[in-house]
Design a protein around this motif. Structure first.
Motif, PDB file in Angstrom:
ATOM      1  N   ASP A 399       0.846  -1.196   0.000  1.00 24.38           N
ATOM      2  CA  ASP A 399       0.000   0.000   0.000  1.00 24.38           C
ATOM      3  C   ASP A 399       0.877   1.240   0.000  1.00 24.38           C
ATOM      4  N   HIS A 400       0.311   2.280  -0.551  1.00 18.74           N
ATOM      5  CA  HIS A 400       0.829   3.642  -0.435  1.00 18.74           C
ATOM      6  C   HIS A 400      -0.185   4.316   0.476  1.00 18.74           C
ATOM      7  N   LEU A 401       0.182   4.536   1.709  1.00 20.69           N
ATOM      8  CA  LEU A 401      -0.791   4.662   2.787  1.00 20.69           C
ATOM      9  C   LEU A 401      -1.486   6.018   2.878  1.00 20.69           C
ATOM     10  N   PHE A 402      -2.759   5.966   3.235  1.00 18.35           N
ATOM     11  CA  PHE A 402      -3.492   7.149   3.666  1.00 18.35           C
ATOM     12  C   PHE A 402      -2.815   7.666   4.934  1.00 18.35           C
ATOM     13  N   TRP A 403      -2.625   8.890   5.023  1.00 19.51           N
ATOM     14  CA  TRP A 403      -3.112  10.092   4.429  1.00 19.51           C
ATOM     15  C   TRP A 403      -2.052  10.766   3.546  1.00 19.51           C
ATOM     16  N   ASN A 404      -1.126   9.990   3.017  1.00 19.75           N
ATOM     17  CA  ASN A 404      -0.128  10.539   2.103  1.00 19.75           C
ATOM     18  C   ASN A 404      -0.826  11.121   0.878  1.00 19.75           C
ATOM     19  N   ARG A 405      -0.509  12.368   0.561  1.00 20.30           N
ATOM     20  CA  ARG A 405      -1.227  13.079  -0.504  1.00 20.30           C
ATOM     21  C   ARG A 405      -0.841  12.610  -1.904  1.00 20.30           C
ATOM     22  N   TYR A 406       0.201  11.772  -2.000  1.00 19.48           N
ATOM     23  CA  TYR A 406       0.625  11.250  -3.303  1.00 19.48           C
ATOM     24  C   TYR A 406       0.134   9.819  -3.540  1.00 19.48           C
ATOM     25  N   ARG A 407      -0.793   9.339  -2.758  1.00 23.30           N
ATOM     26  CA  ARG A 407      -1.135   7.914  -2.835  1.00 23.30           C
ATOM     27  C   ARG A 407      -1.873   7.546  -4.114  1.00 23.30           C
ATOM     28  N   TYR A 408      -2.291   8.544  -4.906  1.00 25.08           N
ATOM     29  CA  TYR A 408      -2.818   8.241  -6.241  1.00 25.08           C
ATOM     30  C   TYR A 408      -1.780   7.526  -7.095  1.00 25.08           C
ATOM     31  N   GLU A 409      -0.492   7.673  -6.727  1.00 29.55           N
ATOM     32  CA  GLU A 409       0.574   7.035  -7.505  1.00 29.55           C
ATOM     33  C   GLU A 409       0.461   5.512  -7.495  1.00 29.55           C
ATOM     34  N   ALA A 410      -0.021   4.943  -6.386  1.00 22.41           N
ATOM     35  CA  ALA A 410      -0.036   3.486  -6.246  1.00 22.41           C
ATOM     36  C   ALA A 410      -0.861   2.816  -7.328  1.00 22.41           C
ATOM     37  N   GLY A 411      -1.913   3.498  -7.787  1.00 24.05           N
ATOM     38  CA  GLY A 411      -2.796   2.908  -8.781  1.00 24.05           C
ATOM     39  C   GLY A 411      -2.158   2.682 -10.130  1.00 24.05           C
ATOM     40  N   VAL A 412      -1.026   3.324 -10.382  1.00 23.12           N
ATOM     41  CA  VAL A 412      -0.323   3.109 -11.645  1.00 23.12           C
ATOM     42  C   VAL A 412       1.061   2.499 -11.407  1.00 23.12           C
ATOM     43  N   VAL A 413       1.739   2.890 -10.332  1.00 23.69           N
ATOM     44  CA  VAL A 413       3.090   2.375 -10.074  1.00 23.69           C
ATOM     45  C   VAL A 413       3.075   0.860  -9.903  1.00 23.69           C
ATOM     46  N   MET A 414       2.277   0.364  -8.963  1.00 19.21           N
ATOM     47  CA  MET A 414       2.320  -1.070  -8.661  1.00 19.21           C
ATOM     48  C   MET A 414       1.781  -1.940  -9.789  1.00 19.21           C
ATOM     49  N   PRO A 415       0.595  -1.663 -10.340  1.00 15.52           N
ATOM     50  CA  PRO A 415       0.119  -2.561 -11.410  1.00 15.52           C
ATOM     51  C   PRO A 415       0.975  -2.514 -12.666  1.00 15.52           C
ATOM     52  N   ALA A 416       1.515  -1.342 -13.013  1.00 14.35           N
ATOM     53  CA  ALA A 416       2.339  -1.254 -14.220  1.00 14.35           C
ATOM     54  C   ALA A 416       3.627  -2.055 -14.058  1.00 14.35           C
ATOM     55  N   TYR A 417       4.319  -1.865 -12.928  1.00 17.45           N
ATOM     56  CA  TYR A 417       5.590  -2.559 -12.754  1.00 17.45           C
ATOM     57  C   TYR A 417       5.410  -4.016 -12.356  1.00 17.45           C
ATOM     58  N   ALA A 418       4.310  -4.350 -11.669  1.00 16.89           N
ATOM     59  CA  ALA A 418       4.033  -5.772 -11.416  1.00 16.89           C
ATOM     60  C   ALA A 418       3.830  -6.503 -12.732  1.00 16.89           C
ATOM     61  N   SER A 419       3.184  -5.832 -13.678  1.00 18.92           N
ATOM     62  CA  SER A 419       3.018  -6.414 -15.017  1.00 18.92           C
ATOM     63  C   SER A 419       4.362  -6.557 -15.705  1.00 18.92           C
ATOM     64  N   LEU A 420       5.181  -5.528 -15.640  1.00 23.69           N
ATOM     65  CA  LEU A 420       6.496  -5.570 -16.281  1.00 23.69           C
ATOM     66  C   LEU A 420       7.332  -6.716 -15.719  1.00 23.69           C
ATOM     67  N   GLN A 421       7.272  -6.912 -14.398  1.00 24.26           N
ATOM     68  CA  GLN A 421       8.066  -7.961 -13.762  1.00 24.26           C
ATOM     69  C   GLN A 421       7.502  -9.352 -14.019  1.00 24.26           C
ATOM     70  N   GLY A 422       6.230  -9.438 -14.413  1.00 22.25           N
ATOM     71  CA  GLY A 422       5.616 -10.739 -14.600  1.00 22.25           C
ATOM     72  C   GLY A 422       5.227 -11.394 -13.296  1.00 22.25           C
ATOM     73  N   TRP A 423       4.891 -10.570 -12.280  1.00 24.45           N
ATOM     74  CA  TRP A 423       4.448 -11.121 -11.006  1.00 24.45           C
ATOM     75  C   TRP A 423       3.063 -11.739 -11.149  1.00 24.45           C
ATOM     76  N   GLU A 424       2.788 -12.717 -10.278  1.00 24.00           N
ATOM     77  CA  GLU A 424       1.567 -13.515 -10.440  1.00 24.00           C
ATOM     78  C   GLU A 424       0.366 -12.999  -9.660  1.00 24.00           C
ATOM     79  N   VAL A 425       0.571 -12.417  -8.481  1.00 22.13           N
ATOM     80  CA  VAL A 425      -0.540 -11.978  -7.637  1.00 22.13           C
ATOM     81  C   VAL A 425      -0.212 -10.606  -7.073  1.00 22.13           C
ATOM     82  N   LEU A 426      -1.221  -9.729  -7.085  1.00 23.03           N
ATOM     83  CA  LEU A 426      -1.054  -8.367  -6.581  1.00 23.03           C
ATOM     84  C   LEU A 426      -2.171  -8.086  -5.584  1.00 23.03           C
ATOM     85  N   CYS A 427      -1.794  -7.792  -4.335  1.00 18.93           N
ATOM     86  CA  CYS A 427      -2.767  -7.656  -3.254  1.00 18.93           C
ATOM     87  C   CYS A 427      -2.521  -6.361  -2.484  1.00 18.93           C
ATOM     88  N   ARG A 428      -3.384  -5.358  -2.719  1.00 27.79           N
ATOM     89  CA  ARG A 428      -3.292  -4.111  -1.953  1.00 27.79           C
ATOM     90  C   ARG A 428      -3.947  -4.337  -0.601  1.00 27.79           C
TER      91      ARG A 428
END
Length: 723
Positions: A399-428
């Protein structure tokens, strides 16, 4: 008068979100949050969950990728729903609630769920060992069956609470118990864990007719959550007390005796001992300071590795003897060299990671209020370097934790790079990824909190984008894998915190990385020997070999990283991450000094930081031809009446209450397309489509505000009619 004066000074020193909050923050009007079937937020038509049966049991398929047993050559991506309920967050739902909840998870795009702290819920308020609350057990059994009916697999912790199934404790969600440490050392503790598996996982579920441990829906068991010895000792360390529990002393001495044989040999290896330390007497001490490098610390790490590998083998055998056929993992955090060695024999690697970690909910809890893009997604890179290539890799918590004002980043950072790495499961991670409505009467659902993503429109927008970028497969997997060669115990140093260096983990922003035993590495291009090569040297080799395109824009000196797929570009200095795929284009930005051109979508300007994404919703999802697209615009959200102790909003005083407030913002957008007619309609958090707020013909360009006539939202539907 002094107490009154102090109180007055304290109040004057606290800060609400904004002096003119009515101008900058607008309250969410949605109450019901169940996504409507057929709405733009119903992904079940193009992300269908199939039947779970013997043919569709999840296994490590070809190349160690997660796959169905009947088609091991076809890798899968699993979007995971974290179910970490407690009485404070409402507990497990009744039967009707479980049916609704499981159906909603499927509509949102989830196809696997993780049960976390189920042991604590089963034993809440119980005084006798293994005296599970019968209603809670029934609700868990029914929920598992409901998830399975909706095509959602299970990940279950063999142990989450350090209190296990011992009776008489009221602190089951705290870190006060010692069971996780004793599991490695104590036969009684091991027997307790084994009995817990027999009585919970081994008990027949009346709603499926089979015990969970033998159910095709159980894909992964995490033997014990975060049970590495070093990490557990850090969690339990208290001021003025020894760094390591004294119960470790005798087995540590036994391990040293096997390794060195005599005190004289130990002195030769370490250089010196205290006068009263003798290996033959078992009086060699544990390191007094875990942060002081020494040969003693190096051998303690080696001892931990041996003990942890032995424990994992013993615990795995218990599950196999009970008839379990799925994957097994453990040691799912702490990305050090030592823990990597402990994970090397596991069937799957699981890891937890957080950006801007928060220690609790009490007044005075603090975070750093920093961007994850500014540090090159370090929380992601740390776990990327903990992966063992050739094994399924599961992000069991992030997680990119509340109340960090930049946490909108998590919605693109983690899924994009998890895809690039070929990871199998992603759990926020969170109590649960969704709620059915705002206003539930439970302490942890009366306001947005850290580790409670379901109430947060920003986190929910990120999960929506993750379903598209990651599970749908919009973002591609890298064509390269850079192996980090691991020799074994000789890689251990005297620093217990040592991990793969950042100059190498930066490579995770360009292509796949992971650990490989050194004796299995050939002369492959770009091999990273432990802590010797630099990223630029490896990148040059990849370019020379043609594995990385010559026009790849990566320049580590300038903080620019482009993936080998050409789909992801991270610019640390600008605070931007851009993703351009055929079906989704997205950008997270902390500043926007000039337009961002993503291909089809162009972000001309914005009045603040945020996330903008455009995804095709058609049967053949191509933005260049799509007539129906989901537009996501996420900024920040806070609770009503939040109070901070500082103007930078790093230290919380009061979390406030519902309704949630969304930071009002606008963005100017344009598409490289034209249409006979086009319209932009707000979409409620429940998927309801409202009347258009923007319409036009010909070129598609408009200003979009998240403050709509129907209340603030993070979702819009863009529809085109072609001539």
């Amino acid at each position: 008068m002094r107490p009154l004066l102090a109180a007055a000074a304290f109040v004057l020193g606290c800060f609400t979100p904004s002096a003119n909050a009515s101008d900058q923050w607008v309250p969410v009007r949605d109450v019901a949050l169940e996504v409507q079937s057929g709405s733009p937020l119903d992904f079940s038509s193009f992300l269908p969950n199939g039947t779970i049966d013997a043919d569709h049991r999840l296994v490590a398929g070809e190349g160690g990728r997660l796959a169905y047993v009947k088609s091991p050559e076809k890798p899968l991506r699993m979007l995971c729903a974290s179910l970490a309920w407690s009485p404070a967050s409402g507990g497990f739902p009744d039967h009707a609630g479980a049916d609704r909840y499981a159906r909603q998870l499927a509509l949102h795009g989830y196809n696997i769920a993780r049960l976390h702290f189920a042991d604590a819920s089963l034993m809440f308020g119980r005084q006798k060992d293994f005296d599970f609350n019968p209603e809670t057990l029934d609700r868990i059994h029914y929920l598992l069956a409901a998830l399975k009916r909706n095509g959602i697999y299970w990940i279950i912790d063999g142990l989450s609470s350090p209190r296990g199934a011992y009776g008489g404790f009221d602190d089951r969600w705290d870190a006060n118990g010692d069971l996780k440490l004793r599991l490695h050392l104590d036969e009684e503790a091991f027997a307790h864990w084994r009995t817990l598996q027999e009585k919970f996982l081994g008990r027949v579920n009346p709603y499926t007719g089979v015990a969970p441990i033998r159910d095709d829906a159980l894909a992964l068991v995490i033997l014990a959550n975060e049970n590495g010895i070093e990490f557990d000792s850090v969690v339990h360390e208290r001021p003025g007390e020894p760094a390591y529990d004294k119960v470790l002393a005798a087995p540590f001495n036994e391990g040293l005796a096997k390794r060195y044989g005599s005190t004289d040999a130990l002195v030769q290896a370490w250089g010196e001992l205290e006068d009263d330390e003798r290996l033959e007497a078992g009086t060699v001490r544990l390191p007094p300071d875990r942060y002081a490098d020494s040969p003693r610390m190096r051998d303690l790490q080696a001892f931990f590795t041996d003990l942890e590998r032995t424990s994992a083998t013993r615990m795995s055998k218990v599950l196999r003897d009970l008839g379990y056929r799925g994957l097994i993992s453990t040691y799912n955090n702490w990305p050090t060299v030592q823990t990597a060695l402990s994970r090397r024999d596991l069937e799957a690697v699981t890891m937890n990671t957080y950006h801007d970690w928060v220690g609790g909910y009490a007044p005075g809890s603090a975070l750093l209020q920093v961007s994850s893009i500014a540090d090159g997604a370090n929380y992601l890179r740390m776990i990327a370097a903990a992966r063992w290539l050739g094994k399924p890799f599961v992000v069991s918590e992030y997680d990119h934790l509340f109340w960090n004002r930049y946490r909108y980043e998590a919605g693109v950072v983690m899924p994009a790079y998890a895809s690039l790495q070929g990871w199998e499961v992603l759990c926020r991670h969170g109590h649960g990824p969704i709620v059915l409505a705002y206003g539930e009467p439970y302490p942890h659902k009366r306001a947005m909190l850290p580790y409670a993503i379901a109430l947060d429109p920003v986190a929910r927008a990120g999960e929506t984008l993750a379903a598209l970028l990651y599970r749908r497969g919009d973002a591609a997997t890298s064509g390269i894998n850079i192996p980090f060669a691991v020799r074994g115990e000789e890689d251990l140093g005297e620093d217990m915190q040592a991990r793969e260096p950042e100059r190498l983990t930066e490579l995770a922003l360009i292509g796949g990385i992971g650990l490989v035993p050194a004796d299995r590495v050939d002369d492959a291009v770009g091999v990273a020997q432990p802590r010797t090569h630099g990223a630029e040297e490896i990148l040059a080799a990849l370019r020379d070999s043609g594995s990385l395109p010559q026009d790849n824009q990566t320049d580590t000196g300038r903080g620019i990283y482009e993936s080998d797929t050409g789909q992801i570009l991270l610019d640390r200095r600008a605070g931007q991450l851009r993703v351009s795929t055929l079906a989704t284009e997205a950008a997270a930005f902390s500043s926007l000094r000039e337009p961002i051109d993503l291909g089809v979508l162009r972000i001309e300007q914005a009045d603040g930081n945020g996330l903008v994404a455009l995804s095709a919703l058609d049967r053949r999802p191509l933005l260049a031809h799509s007539r129906r697209m989901l537009l996501i615009f996420a900024t920040d959200a806070q609770n009503s009446g939040m109070i901070f102790r500082d103007s930078e909003e790093k230290v919380i005083e009061d979390f406030g209450s519902l309704p949630v407030l969304v930071r009002k913002s606008y963005v100017d957008l344009a598409l490289s397309r034209t249409a006979a007619k086009w319209k932009v309609s707000p979409v409620g958090l429940d998927g309801r489509v409202y009347p258009p707020v923007r319409t036009g013909a010909g070129p598609i360009a408009f200003r979009l505000s998240n403050d709509t006539p129907y209340g603030p939202t993070t979702y819009f539907l863009l529809e085109l009619e072609e001539s």
